[in-house]
Motif scaffolding. Structure first.
Motif, mmCIF file in Angstrom:
data_model
loop_
_atom_site.group_PDB
_atom_site.id
_atom_site.type_symbol
_atom_site.label_atom_id
_atom_site.label_comp_id
_atom_site.label_asym_id
_atom_site.label_seq_id
_atom_site.Cartn_x
_atom_site.Cartn_y
_atom_site.Cartn_z
ATOM 1 N N THR A 63 0.992 -1.236 0.062
ATOM 2 C CA THR A 63 -0.128 0.275 -0.086
ATOM 3 C C THR A 63 0.907 1.267 -0.042
ATOM 4 O O THR A 63 0.351 2.187 -0.713
ATOM 5 C CB THR A 63 -0.768 0.227 1.270
ATOM 6 O OG1 THR A 63 -1.815 -1.092 1.249
ATOM 7 C CG2 THR A 63 -1.694 1.425 1.328
ATOM 8 N N ALA A 67 0.739 4.099 -2.696
ATOM 9 C CA ALA A 67 0.506 5.424 -2.365
ATOM 10 C C ALA A 67 1.754 6.435 -2.660
ATOM 11 O O ALA A 67 1.410 7.695 -2.962
ATOM 12 C CB ALA A 67 0.332 5.650 -0.914
ATOM 13 N N ARG A 72 0.100 10.267 -2.403
ATOM 14 C CA ARG A 72 -0.738 10.032 -1.580
ATOM 15 C C ARG A 72 -0.047 10.190 0.038
ATOM 16 O O ARG A 72 -0.081 9.191 0.403
ATOM 17 C CB ARG A 72 -1.789 9.176 -1.358
ATOM 18 C CG ARG A 72 -2.531 9.401 -2.819
ATOM 19 C CD ARG A 72 -3.675 10.368 -2.836
ATOM 20 N NE ARG A 72 -4.424 10.012 -1.745
ATOM 21 C CZ ARG A 72 -5.851 9.347 -1.624
ATOM 22 N NH1 ARG A 72 -6.158 8.795 -2.759
ATOM 23 N NH2 ARG A 72 -6.434 9.400 -0.292
ATOM 24 N N MET A 75 -1.806 8.541 3.005
ATOM 25 C CA MET A 75 -2.156 7.291 2.944
ATOM 26 C C MET A 75 -0.805 6.504 3.510
ATOM 27 O O MET A 75 -0.641 5.391 4.143
ATOM 28 C CB MET A 75 -2.574 6.742 1.625
ATOM 29 C CG MET A 75 -3.761 6.915 1.227
ATOM 30 S SD MET A 75 -4.345 6.292 -0.329
ATOM 31 C CE MET A 75 -4.136 4.588 -0.346
ATOM 32 N N GLU A 78 -0.405 6.853 7.231
ATOM 33 C CA GLU A 78 -1.468 5.833 7.586
ATOM 34 C C GLU A 78 -0.987 4.412 7.766
ATOM 35 O O GLU A 78 -1.046 3.648 8.753
ATOM 36 C CB GLU A 78 -2.742 5.904 7.203
ATOM 37 C CG GLU A 78 -3.948 5.312 7.999
ATOM 38 C CD GLU A 78 -5.286 5.525 7.271
ATOM 39 O OE1 GLU A 78 -5.820 4.592 7.073
ATOM 40 O OE2 GLU A 78 -5.581 6.787 7.117
#
Length: 148
Positions: A63, A67, A72, A75, A78
């Motif tokens: 991820t 991202a 991003r 993201m 996170e």
């Protein structure tokens, strides 16, 4: 107390503390554990739970890569925070020196002298890792030691 029980208790604590990140991350991990148990047809032991947690961490790393390509940053942050939560349930990883020492023992035990015997070495080494190193890391060390 098993890792799964610890996860369940910590979800409750996160709910009480209103820690959304921790609650969401642990619930996701528990859902993956339950799915693996259904697929297996029985309850997972701690090593099985650790394998599921490592899969979850790997998914978060993927991820992060996606991202970053999409620029991003929220993201990425996170996913990194979720990785931190999940890693707290895994044993401390082996240092490169410890992993190399285990690999040397496995090579000596098998009597391997060439890269052709790598499969036999890995068969002996993998059960000793128990969530403290990935198969890929072990593979690289064994390959280097056998001169591949």
């Amino acid at each position: 107390m098993s890792i799964k029980q610890q996860l369940e208790n910590d979800v409750k604590e996160a709910m009480r503390a209103k820690d959304e990140l921790r609650k969401r991350t642990l619930r996701s991990a528990l859902a993956s554990i339950r799915l693996a148990e259904v697929e297996k047809g029985s309850e997972l032991d701690d090593s099985g739970v650790m394998a599921v947690l490592q899969k979850e961490i790997k998914a978060r790393h993927e991820t992060i890569a996606d991202a970053e390509r999409a620029r991003r940053a929220e993201m990425v942050a996170e996913a990194q925070a979720e990785i931190g939560v999940l890693e707290s349930y895994l044993p401390k990883p082996f240092s490169p020196e410890e992993l190399e020492a285990l690999a040397r023992q496995a090579i000596q035990q098998v009597g391997a002298t060439s890269p052709k015997e790598m499969g036999q070495v890995m068969k002996v080494l993998m059960p000793q890792l128990q969530g403290r190193a990935t198969g890929n890391e072990a593979n690289q060390v064994v390959r280097r030691l056998l001169g591949a």
